[in-house]
Design an enzyme around this catalytic site. Sequence first.
Site, PDB file in Angstrom:
ATOM      1  N   HIS A 206     -10.169 -12.739 -19.450  1.00 37.20           N
ATOM      2  CA  HIS A 206      -9.344 -13.818 -18.876  1.00 37.20           C
ATOM      3  C   HIS A 206      -7.717 -12.800 -18.437  1.00 37.20           C
ATOM      4  CE1 HIS A 206      -7.167 -17.855 -18.164  1.00 37.20           C
ATOM      5  NE2 HIS A 206      -6.157 -16.993 -18.241  1.00 37.20           N
ATOM      6  N   LEU A 207      -7.715 -12.545 -17.322  1.00 39.07           N
ATOM      7  CA  LEU A 207      -6.552 -11.627 -17.017  1.00 39.07           C
ATOM      8  C   LEU A 207      -5.735 -12.274 -15.949  1.00 39.07           C
ATOM      9  CD1 LEU A 207      -8.507  -8.126 -16.529  1.00 39.07           C
ATOM     10  CD2 LEU A 207      -7.732  -9.172 -18.765  1.00 39.07           C
ATOM     11  N   GLY A 208      -4.732 -12.798 -16.568  1.00 36.78           N
ATOM     12  CA  GLY A 208      -3.671 -13.358 -15.829  1.00 36.78           C
ATOM     13  C   GLY A 208      -2.216 -13.049 -16.163  1.00 36.78           C
ATOM     14  N   ASN A 209      -1.063 -13.715 -16.097  1.00 39.65           N
ATOM     15  CA  ASN A 209       0.182 -13.386 -16.877  1.00 39.65           C
ATOM     16  C   ASN A 209       0.071 -13.153 -18.143  1.00 39.65           C
ATOM     17  OD1 ASN A 209       2.770 -12.680 -16.289  1.00 39.65           O
ATOM     18  ND2 ASN A 209       3.321 -14.481 -16.177  1.00 39.65           N
ATOM     19  N   GLY A 210      -0.724 -14.140 -18.730  1.00 41.82           N
ATOM     20  CA  GLY A 210      -1.229 -13.982 -20.186  1.00 41.82           C
ATOM     21  C   GLY A 210      -2.628 -13.827 -20.051  1.00 41.82           C
TER      22      GLY A 210
ATOM     23  N   ASP B 235       4.658  -8.834 -12.384  1.00 40.05           N
ATOM     24  CA  ASP B 235       3.626  -9.047 -11.469  1.00 40.05           C
ATOM     25  C   ASP B 235       2.963  -7.987 -11.170  1.00 40.05           C
ATOM     26  OD1 ASP B 235       1.953  -9.704  -8.938  1.00 40.05           O
ATOM     27  OD2 ASP B 235       3.386 -11.472  -8.728  1.00 40.05           O
TER      28      ASP B 235
ATOM     29  N   GLU C 203     -10.500 -24.431 -15.197  1.00 40.97           N
ATOM     30  CA  GLU C 203      -9.829 -24.958 -16.616  1.00 40.97           C
ATOM     31  C   GLU C 203      -9.597 -26.666 -16.312  1.00 40.97           C
ATOM     32  OE1 GLU C 203      -6.780 -21.911 -16.853  1.00 40.97           O
ATOM     33  OE2 GLU C 203      -7.058 -22.166 -19.045  1.00 40.97           O
TER      34      GLU C 203
ATOM     35  N   ARG D 131      -4.570 -30.944 -21.912  1.00 42.56           N
ATOM     36  CA  ARG D 131      -4.538 -29.813 -22.208  1.00 42.56           C
ATOM     37  C   ARG D 131      -3.492 -29.413 -23.531  1.00 42.56           C
ATOM     38  NH1 ARG D 131      -2.038 -24.450 -20.498  1.00 42.56           N
ATOM     39  NH2 ARG D 131      -2.852 -22.782 -21.612  1.00 42.56           N
TER      40      ARG D 131
ATOM     41  N   ARG E 286       4.170  -9.787 -22.381  1.00 42.68           N
ATOM     42  CA  ARG E 286       4.044  -9.727 -23.864  1.00 42.68           C
ATOM     43  C   ARG E 286       3.385  -8.440 -24.045  1.00 42.68           C
ATOM     44  NH1 ARG E 286       0.691 -14.976 -23.505  1.00 42.68           N
ATOM     45  NH2 ARG E 286       2.194 -16.499 -23.052  1.00 42.68           N
TER      46      ARG E 286
ATOM     47  N   ARG F 241       1.026  -7.152  -8.610  1.00 43.80           N
ATOM     48  CA  ARG F 241       0.928  -6.617  -7.264  1.00 43.80           C
ATOM     49  C   ARG F 241       2.055  -5.596  -6.895  1.00 43.80           C
ATOM     50  NH1 ARG F 241      -0.125 -12.818  -5.645  1.00 43.80           N
ATOM     51  NH2 ARG F 241       1.303 -13.027  -7.621  1.00 43.80           N
TER      52      ARG F 241
ATOM     53  N   HIS G 215      -6.776 -19.577 -24.562  1.00 48.63           N
ATOM     54  CA  HIS G 215      -7.532 -19.639 -23.067  1.00 48.63           C
ATOM     55  C   HIS G 215      -9.061 -20.149 -23.470  1.00 48.63           C
ATOM     56  CE1 HIS G 215      -4.912 -16.108 -21.906  1.00 48.63           C
ATOM     57  NE2 HIS G 215      -4.431 -17.541 -21.213  1.00 48.63           N
TER      58      HIS G 215
ATOM     59  N   ASN H 275      -1.820 -31.314 -17.630  1.00 51.15           N
ATOM     60  CA  ASN H 275      -1.262 -29.798 -18.151  1.00 51.15           C
ATOM     61  C   ASN H 275       0.337 -30.072 -18.205  1.00 51.15           C
ATOM     62  OD1 ASN H 275      -1.078 -27.255 -19.018  1.00 51.15           O
ATOM     63  ND2 ASN H 275      -2.626 -26.900 -17.705  1.00 51.15           N
TER      64      ASN H 275
ATOM     65  N   LYS I 104       1.314 -30.220 -14.502  1.00 49.55           N
ATOM     66  CA  LYS I 104       0.096 -30.224 -13.340  1.00 49.55           C
ATOM     67  C   LYS I 104      -0.823 -31.424 -13.787  1.00 49.55           C
ATOM     68  CE  LYS I 104      -1.148 -25.731 -13.781  1.00 49.55           C
ATOM     69  NZ  LYS I 104      -1.908 -24.606 -13.818  1.00 49.55           N
TER      70      LYS I 104
HETATM   71  P1  ADP Z   1      -1.313 -17.529 -15.537  1.00 51.08           P
HETATM   72  O1  ADP Z   1      -1.543 -16.685 -16.758  1.00 51.08           O
HETATM   73  O2  ADP Z   1       0.232 -17.808 -15.409  1.00 51.08           O
HETATM   74  O3  ADP Z   1      -2.008 -18.685 -15.464  1.00 51.08           O
HETATM   75  P2  ADP Z   1      -2.475 -16.435 -13.383  1.00 51.08           P
HETATM   76  O4  ADP Z   1      -4.026 -16.508 -14.094  1.00 51.08           O
HETATM   77  O5  ADP Z   1      -2.487 -17.241 -12.052  1.00 51.08           O
HETATM   78  O6  ADP Z   1      -1.364 -16.867 -14.253  1.00 51.08           O
HETATM   79  O7  ADP Z   1      -2.248 -14.747 -13.078  1.00 51.08           O
HETATM   80  C1  ADP Z   1      -1.050 -14.393 -12.279  1.00 51.08           C
HETATM   81  C2  ADP Z   1      -0.913 -13.079 -12.323  1.00 51.08           C
HETATM   82  O8  ADP Z   1      -1.988 -12.514 -11.681  1.00 51.08           O
HETATM   83  C3  ADP Z   1       0.311 -12.623 -11.545  1.00 51.08           C
HETATM   84  O9  ADP Z   1       1.408 -12.628 -12.377  1.00 51.08           O
HETATM   85  C4  ADP Z   1      -0.075 -11.376 -11.265  1.00 51.08           C
HETATM   86  O10 ADP Z   1       0.298 -10.258 -11.973  1.00 51.08           O
HETATM   87  C5  ADP Z   1      -1.649 -11.389 -11.098  1.00 51.08           C
HETATM   88  N1  ADP Z   1      -2.214 -11.335  -9.720  1.00 51.08           N
HETATM   89  C6  ADP Z   1      -2.392 -12.157  -8.756  1.00 51.08           C
HETATM   90  N2  ADP Z   1      -3.085 -11.937  -7.612  1.00 51.08           N
HETATM   91  C7  ADP Z   1      -2.942 -10.553  -7.686  1.00 51.08           C
HETATM   92  C8  ADP Z   1      -3.641  -9.517  -6.951  1.00 51.08           C
HETATM   93  N3  ADP Z   1      -4.036  -9.596  -5.707  1.00 51.08           N
HETATM   94  N4  ADP Z   1      -3.394  -8.210  -7.489  1.00 51.08           N
HETATM   95  C9  ADP Z   1      -2.882  -7.920  -8.699  1.00 51.08           C
HETATM   96  N5  ADP Z   1      -2.589  -9.197  -9.439  1.00 51.08           N
HETATM   97  C10 ADP Z   1      -2.623 -10.133  -9.061  1.00 51.08           C
END
Ligand code: ADP
Length: 396
Positions: free
Chosen positions: A202-206, A277, A379, A87, A235, A279, A174, A7, A14
């Site tokens: 799918h809730l991450g940075n994206g 972030d 993934e 990927r 975004r 958190r 995703h 990746n 990675k």
């Molecule tokens: P990416 O989209 O970069 O692959 P991830 O799926 O690893 O990212 O998600 C990362 C995001 O998840 C961080 O930027 C943060 O906002 C959020 N996150 C991680 N742990 C927590 C938590 N305990 N509480 C709230 N948000 C969290």
Amino acid sequence: MLVLVINCGSSSLKYTLFSHDQERGSGLVEKIGEAGARHTRWVNNARRTPRAVTVANHEQAIRLMMDGLVRDRLLASASDIDAVGHRVVHGGSQYTDATLIDRGVLNNPIGRELAPLHQAVYTGIEACLKMMPRTPQVAVFDTAFHQTMPPKAFTYALPYRYYREYKIRRYGFHGTSHKYVSLRAAELLRQPPRKINVITLHLGNGSSLAAVRQGRCVDTSMGLTPLAGVVMGTRCGDIDPAIIPYLMEREGLTPRQMDALLNKQSGILGVSGVSNDLREVIAQAEQGRARARLALEVFAYSIQKYIGAYHAVLGRTDALVFTAGIGEKSPYLRKMIVQGLPGLGVKLDAGKNRRTLSREGFIHAAGSRVKVLVIPTREEYMIARETRRVARAARR
Ligand code: ADP
């Protein structure tokens, strides 16, 4: 069968080595082309001390990876690898499934032009082709799972010639994650995928959502690029498109500057003024900072609206599936999102929600009309599975 999953990010590499479904080793080369680059390796889940490295580009990173795998005795040489899975972010509409890499994949204009930040992928592939010329190399696209969307879901209401000429349409991203968690949800619900409808989050940075009817994606929130859909870390997600020329004129921004504003300075970071972030934003909101609270509300509300829309499209929703950083690790945001869905008849079990962190589990309360699951996304594992399937089929 030994499968290596690769990746390539814009400045990172990675990789994970799988023997059948078992992860043997993995690694991460960070800050490629920058000062302070380092290489971290894991062997059978044990972390080795990271090493500072000098690495100018992804081709050198691939060589570092191979040296590490041999040094850790995971391989005798590169020729031990049976197949490599890459990927690839954008497959356009040409690729509806993982595929063996050929010139067509390498020259795919949509992959090259629409995902400019992800060009490193192609450098990585070329380096692997050079190093392992006889090993099957497979591209696994983030867009492939969404290729089952009907035209009414993927067509933008722009002059139709832009679709014909430039292939401008919704693709979604995703896909490997949405596919994995929707299949895994079916297993956990003890139903064949064709018997259930799920909404995957799918809730991450994206972040993106998908509506999956009977195992097939019928709609997803990201678009031509990963900028569309729900609010994300940096975004903006969906906005009134007229804002773009308006701001460009008012602030004298070039297209590139506008693109950076929408992709890197907006979303949770833009509204909260705190961080991308969640958190940190949650911590600030808890201390009474109003804009941090507002950013969380805007984020959750944008997700609730997509859930409502997808529920309407699916007709019946059997489960909501949370995954990725926020979905797996934030009971706070899961609660905030689910609480704002009064029409859906979905209720969380507070204790289960709180306890389910980075592991699989059901978190809905007894009597909830819609089940709610947390499923850590895998993934790399999914890419390894797809790579094995395509490489085996090619051998026949
Ligand atoms: P990416 O989209 O970069 O692959 P991830 O799926 O690893 O990212 O998600 C990362 C995001 O998840 C961080 O930027 C943060 O906002 C959020 N996150 C991680 N742990 C927590 C938590 N305990 N509480 C709230 N948000 C969290």
